[in-house]
Scaffold this motif. Structure first.
Motif, short mmCIF file in Angstrom:
data_model
loop_
_atom_site.label_atom_id
_atom_site.label_comp_id
_atom_site.label_asym_id
_atom_site.label_seq_id
_atom_site.Cartn_x
_atom_site.Cartn_y
_atom_site.Cartn_z
N ASP A 85 56.08 25.68 51.90
CA ASP A 85 56.81 26.30 51.73
C ASP A 85 58.29 26.22 51.00
O ASP A 85 58.07 24.72 50.32
CB ASP A 85 58.15 26.87 53.05
CG ASP A 85 58.05 28.31 53.89
OD1 ASP A 85 58.83 28.80 52.71
OD2 ASP A 85 58.65 27.80 54.82
N PHE A 86 59.02 27.34 50.79
CA PHE A 86 60.07 27.55 49.50
C PHE A 86 61.39 28.51 49.67
O PHE A 86 61.28 29.41 50.31
CB PHE A 86 59.15 27.36 47.63
CG PHE A 86 59.25 28.10 47.87
CD1 PHE A 86 59.75 30.01 47.03
CD2 PHE A 86 56.91 28.51 47.90
CE1 PHE A 86 58.89 30.54 47.09
CE2 PHE A 86 57.25 30.30 47.33
CZ PHE A 86 57.58 30.87 47.36
N ASP A 87 62.75 28.24 49.49
CA ASP A 87 63.35 29.03 49.35
C ASP A 87 63.53 30.16 48.83
O ASP A 87 63.06 29.75 47.65
CB ASP A 87 65.72 28.13 49.11
CG ASP A 87 65.67 27.26 50.03
OD1 ASP A 87 64.53 27.24 50.96
OD2 ASP A 87 65.84 25.96 49.62
N ARG A 88 63.36 30.99 49.14
CA ARG A 88 63.67 32.64 48.47
C ARG A 88 64.82 32.63 48.53
O ARG A 88 65.55 33.12 49.95
CB ARG A 88 62.66 33.30 49.37
CG ARG A 88 60.88 32.78 49.15
CD ARG A 88 60.34 33.39 50.11
NE ARG A 88 59.80 33.02 51.12
CZ ARG A 88 59.47 32.16 51.10
NH1 ARG A 88 58.67 31.30 50.65
NH2 ARG A 88 59.56 31.26 52.77
N ASP A 89 65.61 33.39 47.39
CA ASP A 89 66.66 34.87 47.66
C ASP A 89 66.43 35.78 48.19
O ASP A 89 66.01 36.25 48.47
CB ASP A 89 67.76 34.45 46.23
CG ASP A 89 68.52 35.35 46.07
OD1 ASP A 89 69.44 35.35 46.89
OD2 ASP A 89 68.94 35.52 44.50
N PRO A 90 66.91 36.29 49.82
CA PRO A 90 66.60 37.08 49.83
C PRO A 90 67.83 38.54 49.00
O PRO A 90 67.34 40.12 49.60
CB PRO A 90 67.96 36.73 51.25
CG PRO A 90 68.84 35.95 51.28
CD PRO A 90 68.02 34.79 50.02
N ALA A 91 68.70 37.62 48.15
CA ALA A 91 69.41 39.00 47.67
C ALA A 91 69.70 40.31 48.31
O ALA A 91 68.46 41.38 46.90
CB ALA A 91 68.43 39.36 46.27
N PHE A 92 69.96 40.03 49.39
CA PHE A 92 70.82 41.79 50.25
C PHE A 92 70.81 42.64 49.42
O PHE A 92 71.59 43.21 48.20
CB PHE A 92 71.57 41.56 51.40
CG PHE A 92 70.94 39.89 51.85
CD1 PHE A 92 70.05 39.74 52.90
CD2 PHE A 92 71.80 39.21 52.35
CE1 PHE A 92 69.92 39.00 53.80
CE2 PHE A 92 71.67 38.49 53.44
CZ PHE A 92 70.87 38.25 54.19
N CYS A 93 70.25 44.11 49.55
CA CYS A 93 70.79 44.96 48.80
C CYS A 93 70.49 45.14 47.45
O CYS A 93 70.85 46.79 47.26
CB CYS A 93 72.11 45.82 48.84
SG CYS A 93 72.09 44.74 51.06
#
Length: 507
Positions: A85-93
């Protein structure tokens, strides 16, 4: 698709997908590659050397890391691919693209049942719902009374369907489990594919019929009736009373007529089961293309199975119409992480035997294909399980990845049709909303033609591209919504696939 036996899905990928079983030692000169193992169709082959710990990319998405050095031409699967697992940028919208709706005069139509509340059904059943498992036998006896011969005088009625369940008592109440059960039963009771509803209880259960009706604002009128076994004289008397109640409902149900209605009334539940390595190449993106068309016609596409977007959730949060919508999706995933902690569940990485046999190594890889069913339009809303869906467009409903439970929630939320993709050959059907089954590969479609409605394997075969396949699926949806029977309906499936989500303890 090219004529090579291997598919490169993205220029940045370091794995290739085998179109069919490939032999050890096969040399593919165009790719400068010699196979170091026999590889089944749908499985991955290293396109180049992948050092231990390096990301493995499919569709330019990280599906894991090399558990050891992997040489070019090696089979890449569970034996040498580790889930990290790794951090992912949700980058909303950030990836929201406006949808251009078709003008009213160009909107697709189908033949549906317009209900008094303005909603539209694709089928015309009478439903019998058990408030508790203790009334399950009774409702099945009532439904079984209404054979094809007895319904022959009511040609506009698709059948009398029993929705038995295994809960309703021995559970904590109030509780989330109790609320979910009631919300699910109420969603079926008010479903537009049901012309009439009978709810049957035992009498001493926690999920009391009267409080179910009151708490869920289910009007007790000519369309909805109730019976309680302990008040009606027991098993035999309740069966007789239930038969009389259905007989009284049949004339009104039969009076319903199909009429031309816009495709904006379609709410399609999107499901996948028995996925394989071809699902993300053919059936799932093609269904996504069909849903993009549906959304442009004003309809609704419902993606679910929360564990099966784990690892690619950013593909959806980037399309969320607001940060709040994106965050609600992340909140549901956080709930699942806590809910499954310490268990050998799909959410935590291990996919089913059939998925692995079909070429999917872990949940990230499976999720990559699963999310494609939702197409590319903006994510308008996120709903809890069986919560009524009140926004058109592409939406998400939280659910487990277990097919009957997920579809039950989608139907309770208002889905009047289900589109179900499969690579291994899932045998599924549903009531009162019909299921269309989409095969990911031609070999399976040919083997299981009695169960499969649409062959998306023609994309892999080079006969159609994804957009053309999506258009074909959309047209088939309109036909099925207008009454054309699906393969699962012809087989009589759907009588045992009503499975509300069990969340709580049984005591």
């Amino acid at each position: 698709m090219n004529n090579l036996p291997l598919i490169r899905l993205h220029a940045n990928d370091n794995v290739l997908i085998a179109k069919q079983t490939l032999a050890l030692g096969l040399t593919i000169g165009e790719l400068g590659l010699r196979l170091r193992a026999q590889v089944p169709g749908g499985h991955k082959i290293a396109a180049s050397r992948i050092p231990a710990g390096a990301p493995v990319r499919k569709y330019d998405t990280i599906i894991g890391v090399a558990a050891r050095d992997i040489e070019a031409g090696e089979h890449v699967h569970t034996h040498n691919l580790a889930l990290v697992d790794f951090d992912r940028d949700p980058a909303f919208c950030q990836d929201v693209r406006p949808v251009t709706l078709f003008p009213d005069h160009e909107r697709a139509t189908f033949q549906g049942y317009l209900r008094p509340d303005g909603r539209v059904g694709t089928r015309n059943f009478i439903g019998i719902i058990a408030s508790v498992n203790c009334s399950a036998t009774v409702i099945n006896h009532i439904a079984n009374h209404f054979t094809a011969e007895r319904l022959a005088a009511f040609p506009n009625v698709d059948g009398v369907a029993a929705f038995a369940q295994t809960s309703g008592c021995g559970m904590s109440s109030p509780s989330e489990h109790f609320d979910v059960l009631r919300r699910t039963l109420a969603g079926y009771a008010r479903h537009p594919n049901l012309a009439g509803v009978l709810i049957v209880g035992l009498g001493c259960e926690r999920n009391q019929v009267a409080s179910l009706v009151e708490s869920q604002n289910l009007a007790s009128d000519s369309r909805l009736r109730t019976l309680v076994m302990q008040d009606s004289g027991g098993t035999r008397a309740t069966i007789a009373a239930g038969i009389r109640a259905i007989e009284e409902m049949l004339p009104a149900a039969n009076a319903a007529q199909r009429q031309t209605v816009p495709a904006s009334h379609l709410k399609i539940g999107l499901e996948c089961g028995g996925s394989d390595g071809f699902s993300a190449i053919t059936a799932n993106p093609a269904l996504g293309a069909a849903m993009d068309i549906l959304v442009r016609h004003g309809g609704t596409a419902i993606l679910s199975e929360t564990p099966e977007i784990h690892g690619v959730e950013y593909m959806l949060t980037r399309r969320a119409v607001t940060p709040e919508v994106g965050q609600k999706l992340l909140d549901r995933l956080a709930w699942w992480e806590k809910y499954t902690a310490g268990h050998n569940a799909q959410f935590n990485g291990v996919v089913g035997h059939g998925n692995q046999q079909g070429g999917l190594a872990n949940i990230f890889e499976k999720s990559l294909g699963s999310a494609m069913k939702g197409g590319t339009t903006p994510l308008q809303a996120v709903y809890e399980y069986a919560e009524p869906i009140d926004k058109p467009g592409f939406v998400f409903m939280d659910s487990p990845g277990y097919d009957p439970v997920a579809v039950t929630g989608q139907i309770a939320s208002g889905a009047n049709m289900i589109c179900f993709t499969t690579g291994r050959g899932s045998m599924f059907g549903s009531k009162p909303a019909p299921t269309l089954k989409l095969a990911s590969n031609t070999a399976m479609y040919s083997r299981l033609q009695d169960d499969m409605d649409i062959n998306c394997g023609v994309v892999l075969d080079g006969e159609l591209d994804i957009d053309a396949m999506g258009q074909r699926i959309f047209e088939r949806i309109l036909s099925a919504a207008s009454g054309e029977r699906t393969k699962s309906e012809m087989l009589g499936l759907g009588s045992y696939e009503f499975v509300p989500w069990h969340l709580g303890i049984v005591s």
